[in-house]
Each structure stands twice: as structure tokens, then as C-alpha cells.
Design a protein around this motif. Structure first.
Motif, PDB file in Angstrom:
ATOM      1  N   TYR A  25      53.972   7.550  40.013  1.00 35.38           N
ATOM      2  CA  TYR A  25      54.044   6.536  38.962  1.00 35.38           C
ATOM      3  C   TYR A  25      54.974   5.394  39.371  1.00 35.38           C
ATOM      4  CZ  TYR A  25      51.587   9.677  35.726  1.00 35.38           C
ATOM      5  OH  TYR A  25      50.670  10.480  35.107  1.00 35.38           O
ATOM      6  N   LEU A  30      54.213   1.816  37.724  1.00 33.18           N
ATOM      7  CA  LEU A  30      54.200   2.101  36.291  1.00 33.18           C
ATOM      8  C   LEU A  30      55.629   2.269  35.790  1.00 33.18           C
ATOM      9  CD1 LEU A  30      51.229   4.617  35.998  1.00 33.18           C
ATOM     10  CD2 LEU A  30      51.321   2.295  35.088  1.00 33.18           C
ATOM     11  N   GLU A  46      62.110   3.021  30.576  1.00 32.91           N
ATOM     12  CA  GLU A  46      61.264   3.885  31.407  1.00 32.91           C
ATOM     13  C   GLU A  46      60.802   5.115  30.637  1.00 32.91           C
ATOM     14  OE1 GLU A  46      60.255   2.449  34.215  1.00 32.91           O
ATOM     15  OE2 GLU A  46      61.584   0.907  33.451  1.00 32.91           O
ATOM     16  N   ARG A  49      57.998   3.911  28.477  1.00 35.63           N
ATOM     17  CA  ARG A  49      56.803   3.692  29.299  1.00 35.63           C
ATOM     18  C   ARG A  49      56.160   5.021  29.676  1.00 35.63           C
ATOM     19  NH1 ARG A  49      56.336  -1.640  31.722  1.00 35.63           N
ATOM     20  NH2 ARG A  49      55.257  -0.750  33.503  1.00 35.63           N
ATOM     21  N   MET A  50      56.977   6.025  29.977  1.00 31.88           N
ATOM     22  CA  MET A  50      56.435   7.331  30.352  1.00 31.88           C
ATOM     23  C   MET A  50      55.668   7.936  29.181  1.00 31.88           C
ATOM     24  SD  MET A  50      56.171   9.279  32.912  1.00 31.88           S
ATOM     25  CE  MET A  50      56.082  10.937  33.510  1.00 31.88           C
ATOM     26  N   ILE A  53      52.386   6.171  29.100  1.00 30.28           N
ATOM     27  CA  ILE A  53      51.544   6.590  30.225  1.00 30.28           C
ATOM     28  C   ILE A  53      50.885   7.929  29.913  1.00 30.28           C
ATOM     29  CG2 ILE A  53      51.583   7.384  32.629  1.00 30.28           C
ATOM     30  CD1 ILE A  53      53.971   5.331  32.990  1.00 30.28           C
ATOM     31  N   ARG A  57      46.946   8.711  29.343  1.00 34.36           N
ATOM     32  CA  ARG A  57      46.201   9.697  30.151  1.00 34.36           C
ATOM     33  C   ARG A  57      45.503  10.706  29.244  1.00 34.36           C
ATOM     34  NH1 ARG A  57      44.165   8.791  34.257  1.00 34.36           N
ATOM     35  NH2 ARG A  57      44.477  10.768  35.249  1.00 34.36           N
ATOM     36  N   LEU A  63      44.938   5.297  35.263  1.00 32.85           N
ATOM     37  CA  LEU A  63      46.283   4.791  35.528  1.00 32.85           C
ATOM     38  C   LEU A  63      46.254   3.283  35.733  1.00 32.85           C
ATOM     39  CD1 LEU A  63      47.760   7.574  37.821  1.00 32.85           C
ATOM     40  CD2 LEU A  63      48.366   7.071  35.446  1.00 32.85           C
ATOM     41  N   ILE A  66      46.181   1.611  32.370  1.00 32.21           N
ATOM     42  CA  ILE A  66      47.509   1.702  31.760  1.00 32.21           C
ATOM     43  C   ILE A  66      48.455   0.698  32.419  1.00 32.21           C
ATOM     44  CG2 ILE A  66      49.524   3.204  31.438  1.00 32.21           C
ATOM     45  CD1 ILE A  66      47.429   5.567  31.341  1.00 32.21           C
ATOM     46  N   ARG A  67      48.399   0.606  33.741  1.00 27.25           N
ATOM     47  CA  ARG A  67      49.266  -0.324  34.464  1.00 27.25           C
ATOM     48  C   ARG A  67      48.985  -1.769  34.048  1.00 27.25           C
ATOM     49  NH1 ARG A  67      49.913  -3.400  38.800  1.00 27.25           N
ATOM     50  NH2 ARG A  67      47.767  -3.354  39.483  1.00 27.25           N
ATOM     51  N   LEU A  70      50.319  -2.385  30.530  1.00 27.53           N
ATOM     52  CA  LEU A  70      51.773  -2.525  30.504  1.00 27.53           C
ATOM     53  C   LEU A  70      52.212  -3.866  31.091  1.00 27.53           C
ATOM     54  CD1 LEU A  70      52.840   1.096  31.508  1.00 27.53           C
ATOM     55  CD2 LEU A  70      53.116   0.029  29.268  1.00 27.53           C
TER      56      LEU A  70
END
Length: 127
Positions: A25, A30, A46, A49-50, A53, A57, A63, A66-67, A70
Motif C-alpha cells: 500500500y 495509498l 494514514e 486512509r487505511m 482502503i 476493498r 486498489l 481507491i488510489r 483518494l
């Protein structure tokens, strides 16, 4: 565990991910932890963000989707990010509905075939 910063190990533990996943990640940008020497620390940004993420998922987003989502926030702000989110959510809801319909059909077919097998078994003499 610190409320403001988590170590690499704490981050893996809190989110039940492998070190390999967490490093990946970071590699695909990410996550961007603070680095002190070789140590990594994850602050509230972070951690948030996690959560996004992992939720993304779970909903079936890639991914890369998602990226990109963000990235919108950092470049364009909250409104465009929410608009992008709605478009992604609508698309994914349609895909999941199709999957559910296919699954319902498959389950019905399997149940019917099982009932046929039970009826055939009942018709055969005992061995």
C-alpha cells in the motif's frame, strides 16, 4: 499503542493486514507514513486512509480505483471526491446486484438438481 502515531507493527495488528500488504500500500502510494530512519509511523491521516482502503476493498473496488479516489481529495477537494465516490458506488452497486442475481439463479439450479438426486436415490433399491 499511541493514539497519535502507530508503528508499522501496530498498524499491521490494528488492521489485521500482513507486513507485505502494508508495504505494498505504501509502494503504490495509498499510504505515506512518516519515516524516522528505518522506522515508519502512521498518524491519524494514514489510519483514516487505511480504513477507507479496507472498506473499499470489501466493497469490491480495485486498489487503483481507491488510489485515484483518494488523490481527488488532495487535488480537487471534498465535493469532487464525493461526486467520484457516488459514481463508483453506483457502478459497484449495479455489479453486486448482477452478482447476487447470478448467485440466486445458481443456488436455485443447484437446489433443483439436489432434489432430483434425492428423488432418484429414493427410487433406487437399497444396496
Amino acid at each position: 499503542m499511541s493514539e497519535t502515531r502507530l508503528s508499522f507493527k501496530e498498524m499491521c495488528s490494528r488492521f489485521d493486514v500482513t507486513p507485505r500488504t502494508l508495504r505494498y500500500y505504501e509502494y503504490i502510494e495509498l499510504l505515506a507514513p512518516e519515516k524516522e530512519g528505518r522506522a515508519r509511523f502512521y498518524g491519524p491521516r494514514e489510519v483514516a486512509r487505511m480504513k477507507l482502503i479496507l472498506r473499499g476493498r470489501r466493497f469490491g473496488f480495485s486498489l487503483e480505483e481507491i488510489r485515484q479516489w483518494l488523490l481527488i481529495y488532495g487535488k480537487k477537494g471534498e465535493r469532487p471526491q464525493l461526486q467520484a465516490w457516488l459514481a463508483l458506488a453506483d457502478r459497484q452497486l449495479q455489479a453486486l446486484e448482477r452478482q447476487r442475481e447470478e448467485l440466486d439463479s445458481t443456488l436455485a439450479d443447484l437446489r433443483a438438481l439436489r432434489e432430483t438426486a434425492v428423488a432418484e436415490l429414493d427410487r433406487l433399491p437399497d444396496a
